[in-house]
Design a protein around this motif. Structure first.
Motif, PDB file in Angstrom:
ATOM      1  N   THR A  49      56.831  30.479  41.177  1.00 31.36           N
ATOM      2  CA  THR A  49      57.715  29.339  40.986  1.00 31.36           C
ATOM      3  C   THR A  49      58.105  28.620  42.271  1.00 31.36           C
ATOM      4  O   THR A  49      58.685  27.541  42.204  1.00 31.36           O
ATOM      5  CB  THR A  49      59.001  29.770  40.258  1.00 31.36           C
ATOM      6  OG1 THR A  49      59.657  30.776  41.022  1.00 31.36           O
ATOM      7  CG2 THR A  49      58.689  30.304  38.872  1.00 31.36           C
ATOM      8  N   LYS A  50      57.801  29.194  43.415  1.00 32.95           N
ATOM      9  CA  LYS A  50      58.137  28.532  44.676  1.00 32.95           C
ATOM     10  C   LYS A  50      57.406  27.190  44.731  1.00 32.95           C
ATOM     11  O   LYS A  50      56.187  27.124  44.635  1.00 32.95           O
ATOM     12  CB  LYS A  50      57.760  29.406  45.866  1.00 32.95           C
ATOM     13  CG  LYS A  50      58.276  28.841  47.167  1.00 32.95           C
ATOM     14  CD  LYS A  50      58.167  29.842  48.280  1.00 32.95           C
ATOM     15  CE  LYS A  50      58.745  29.211  49.537  1.00 32.95           C
ATOM     16  NZ  LYS A  50      58.732  30.124  50.645  1.00 32.95           N
ATOM     17  N   LEU A  51      58.153  26.124  44.896  1.00 32.35           N
ATOM     18  CA  LEU A  51      57.598  24.789  44.720  1.00 32.35           C
ATOM     19  C   LEU A  51      56.621  24.335  45.791  1.00 32.35           C
ATOM     20  O   LEU A  51      55.633  23.677  45.472  1.00 32.35           O
ATOM     21  CB  LEU A  51      58.739  23.767  44.600  1.00 32.35           C
ATOM     22  CG  LEU A  51      59.539  23.862  43.308  1.00 32.35           C
ATOM     23  CD1 LEU A  51      60.621  22.803  43.286  1.00 32.35           C
ATOM     24  CD2 LEU A  51      58.647  23.727  42.099  1.00 32.35           C
ATOM     25  N   ARG A 108      52.991  25.814  45.310  1.00 31.78           N
ATOM     26  CA  ARG A 108      52.507  25.394  43.993  1.00 31.78           C
ATOM     27  C   ARG A 108      52.192  23.901  43.989  1.00 31.78           C
ATOM     28  O   ARG A 108      51.132  23.471  43.546  1.00 31.78           O
ATOM     29  CB  ARG A 108      53.551  25.724  42.925  1.00 31.78           C
ATOM     30  CG  ARG A 108      53.111  25.406  41.522  1.00 31.78           C
ATOM     31  CD  ARG A 108      54.197  25.826  40.518  1.00 31.78           C
ATOM     32  NE  ARG A 108      53.718  25.784  39.170  1.00 31.78           N
ATOM     33  CZ  ARG A 108      53.712  24.679  38.419  1.00 31.78           C
ATOM     34  NH1 ARG A 108      54.156  23.541  38.903  1.00 31.78           N
ATOM     35  NH2 ARG A 108      53.255  24.717  37.185  1.00 31.78           N
ATOM     36  N   THR A 109      53.112  23.100  44.487  1.00 33.35           N
ATOM     37  CA  THR A 109      52.922  21.652  44.521  1.00 33.35           C
ATOM     38  C   THR A 109      51.743  21.271  45.402  1.00 33.35           C
ATOM     39  O   THR A 109      50.960  20.375  45.054  1.00 33.35           O
ATOM     40  CB  THR A 109      54.204  20.952  45.011  1.00 33.35           C
ATOM     41  OG1 THR A 109      55.275  21.307  44.139  1.00 33.35           O
ATOM     42  CG2 THR A 109      54.036  19.450  45.034  1.00 33.35           C
TER      43      THR A 109
END
Length: 67
Positions: free
Chosen positions: A42-44, A47-48
């Protein structure tokens, strides 16, 4: 290789070889490589970055706009 780098490489393979979507592949790879840390998936930032690279066509074998 750092854990997010490993997650990105594994996720890219899941997209190319198994036909998964980039978001689903990222979640599966990040959780598989870091089973004790939900933050890994979930660490953005990582992931992004992965999803953006996929969407822009910078990941070999992943067509542009695939996110």
């Amino acid at each position: 290789m750092a854990r997010y780098g490993e997650s990105a490489v594994w996720a890219a393979r899941l997209v190319v070889e198994d036909g998964m979507t980039p978001p689903a592949a990222w979640n599966k790879a990040a959780l598989a490589l870091n089973p004790n840390s939900i933050d890994a998936a979930t660490k953005l930032c990582p992931r992004t970055t992965f999803l953006t690279l996929c969407g822009e066509g910078y990941v070999k074998g992943v067509p542009r706009g695939t996110t």
